[in-house]
Design a protein around this motif. Structure first.
Motif, mmCIF file in Angstrom:
data_model
loop_
_atom_site.group_PDB
_atom_site.id
_atom_site.type_symbol
_atom_site.label_atom_id
_atom_site.label_comp_id
_atom_site.label_asym_id
_atom_site.label_seq_id
_atom_site.Cartn_x
_atom_site.Cartn_y
_atom_site.Cartn_z
ATOM 1 N N THR A 152 0.842 -1.186 0.000
ATOM 2 C CA THR A 152 0.000 0.000 0.000
ATOM 3 C C THR A 152 0.887 1.250 0.000
ATOM 4 O O THR A 152 2.117 1.160 0.146
ATOM 5 C CB THR A 152 -0.901 0.020 1.249
ATOM 6 N N TYR A 153 0.263 2.402 -0.146
ATOM 7 C CA TYR A 153 1.012 3.668 -0.141
ATOM 8 C C TYR A 153 1.773 3.835 1.174
ATOM 9 O O TYR A 153 2.952 4.200 1.187
ATOM 10 C CB TYR A 153 0.052 4.832 -0.347
ATOM 11 N N ALA A 154 1.099 3.563 2.279
ATOM 12 C CA ALA A 154 1.735 3.706 3.598
ATOM 13 C C ALA A 154 2.887 2.720 3.755
ATOM 14 O O ALA A 154 3.951 3.059 4.300
ATOM 15 C CB ALA A 154 0.710 3.497 4.706
ATOM 16 N N GLU A 155 2.714 1.489 3.278
ATOM 17 C CA GLU A 155 3.774 0.486 3.380
ATOM 18 C C GLU A 155 4.986 0.883 2.553
ATOM 19 O O GLU A 155 6.134 0.718 2.984
ATOM 20 C CB GLU A 155 3.246 -0.880 2.945
ATOM 21 N N HIS A 156 4.733 1.420 1.355
ATOM 22 C CA HIS A 156 5.844 1.888 0.514
ATOM 23 C C HIS A 156 6.615 3.000 1.209
ATOM 24 O O HIS A 156 7.857 3.014 1.201
ATOM 25 C CB HIS A 156 5.315 2.394 -0.834
ATOM 26 N N LYS A 157 5.903 3.930 1.819
ATOM 27 C CA LYS A 157 6.562 5.050 2.487
ATOM 28 C C LYS A 157 7.375 4.562 3.677
ATOM 29 O O LYS A 157 8.527 4.997 3.880
ATOM 30 C CB LYS A 157 5.530 6.079 2.943
ATOM 31 N N ALA A 158 6.806 3.666 4.478
ATOM 32 C CA ALA A 158 7.523 3.129 5.637
ATOM 33 C C ALA A 158 8.756 2.350 5.195
ATOM 34 O O ALA A 158 9.838 2.487 5.780
ATOM 35 C CB ALA A 158 6.588 2.235 6.447
ATOM 36 N N LEU A 159 8.603 1.535 4.157
ATOM 37 C CA LEU A 159 9.726 0.738 3.666
ATOM 38 C C LEU A 159 10.845 1.637 3.139
ATOM 39 O O LEU A 159 12.027 1.395 3.411
ATOM 40 C CB LEU A 159 9.251 -0.217 2.571
#
Length: 348
Positions: A152-159
């Motif tokens: 997801t967008y949030a997962e991409h940002k965190a990663l």
């Protein structure tokens, strides 16, 4: 004249030194306090700064060899190219430090516990606290095990933030040792990987998984064509075997039929089935030969990562020397005070 000038210069230097000695004697109490403060700071620094754990991994690259001789001729006749993707030290060094490999590593499960490596990193280094003011990540619950393409967008940002921390910290070091031949050409050597972290568990798991992800990625990309050839021929072989089995069952049914029911047409069909089965066995023999060549070609073009050393607990501990810390701290403290007193005295 020159002799007199030298005498004056020497007197000036001696006078300056004597004046500084007098100055230091005047402020000897301050020097003692400064020295004591230096000792205290030097003792506290190793206690405040946590030690780091270093994990190391080394392996040899075994480039896939080219098929030669009569086998090469047979491979060419079958249309099975033996050329795989060229594997070089430079490619491997670049891939290890790429976001694709590091990201896949962080999204994989740890070796010694059932937990995603990125989630362990977030928990271990308290990233949730720094994300409280981030509108996207303030309620981030962690990764669920999806591959990079399905994040997801949030997962991409965190990663991305975790990857950037690892890269910018310069804790991940990849080196290649190459051998030079007599003719001056460089050959693939040993790849050395080291990673330092305040978490011993993360350091070991990170290196274990990053080399695993590198191997999977490189092998899958370098043998795609050979793997496809082998899969096509294997499917063809399975289809022929199924067809032969079906016709053999039909032939058995004809042979086991009551003699009164055997007619001329049936005998003709029985002969046809026998001929078809014989032909199919000949074709199957050729396909099996092709399958063995394709399998050999696939194995020959698969790059092998031969492990030399891998990380084991306990990892090497890198910490600040208490003695060195005290010595450096005292020197900085005392020299700083001396410089301050000299400048202050000069400006009067």
């Amino acid at each position: 004249m020159d002799s007199e000038q030298k005498d004056v210069n020497i007197k000036d230097v001696v006078g300056f030194i004597n004046s500084q000695i007098v100055l230091l004697k005047k402020h000897r109490l301050k020097l003692i306090v400064s020295l004591v403060l230096g000792v205290i700071v030097g003792v506290l620094i190793p206690l405040i700064i946590k030690p780091k754990y270093e994990a190391t991994f080394s392996f040899v690259l075994n480039e896939s060899e080219k098929v030669g001789g009569s086998l090469a001729s047979l491979v060419g006749q079958l249309g099975l190219s033996s050329g795989g993707a060229s594997i070089t030290d430079e490619k491997v060094v670049f891939l290890i430090q790429s976001k694709q490999i590091i990201g896949s590593t962080l999204l994989s499960k740890m070796v010694d516990r059932d937990e995603i490596l990125a989630n362990f990193y977030i928990e271990q280094f308290k990233l949730g606290n720094s994300w409280k003011n981030d509108t996207t990540l303030h309620d981030f619950k962690g990764f669920t095990g999806n591959p990079i393409a399905n994040l997801t967008y949030a997962e991409h940002k965190a990663l991305n933030q975790i990857i950037n921390e690892i890269i910018l910290s310069q804790s991940l070091i990849v080196q290649s040792t190459k051998k030079t031949t007599l003719v001056g050409s460089a050959q693939g050597g040993i790849i050395l990987i080291s990673y330092k972290s305040k978490s011993e568990v993360f350091a070991k798991n990170f290196l274990d998984k990053i080399t695993e992800e590198l191997s999977k990625f490189y092998v899958s990309k370098s043998i795609q064509r050979q793997e496809m050839n082998f899969r096509i021929i294997t499917n063809r072989s399975d289809s022929l075997r199924f067809l032969i089995k079906e016709k053999e069952n039909n032939l058995i049914a004809f042979k086991n039929a009551p003699l009164g029911n055997v007619m001329a047409g049936t005998r003709v069909r029985e002969a046809q089935l026998t001929k078809e089965i014989e032909t199919l066995y000949i074709v199957l023999g050729e396909v099996i030969k092709n399958q063995e060549v394709a399998k050999f070609n696939l194995e020959l073009t698969t790059p092998i990562f031969q492990v030399i050393d891998r990380p084991y607990y306990p990892l090497k501990v890198i910490e600040i020397s208490k003695v060195l810390s005290v010595v450096v701290s005292c020197m900085v403290s005392v020299m700083g005070l001396i410089l301050f007193l000299m400048v202050k005295n000069f400006l009067r």
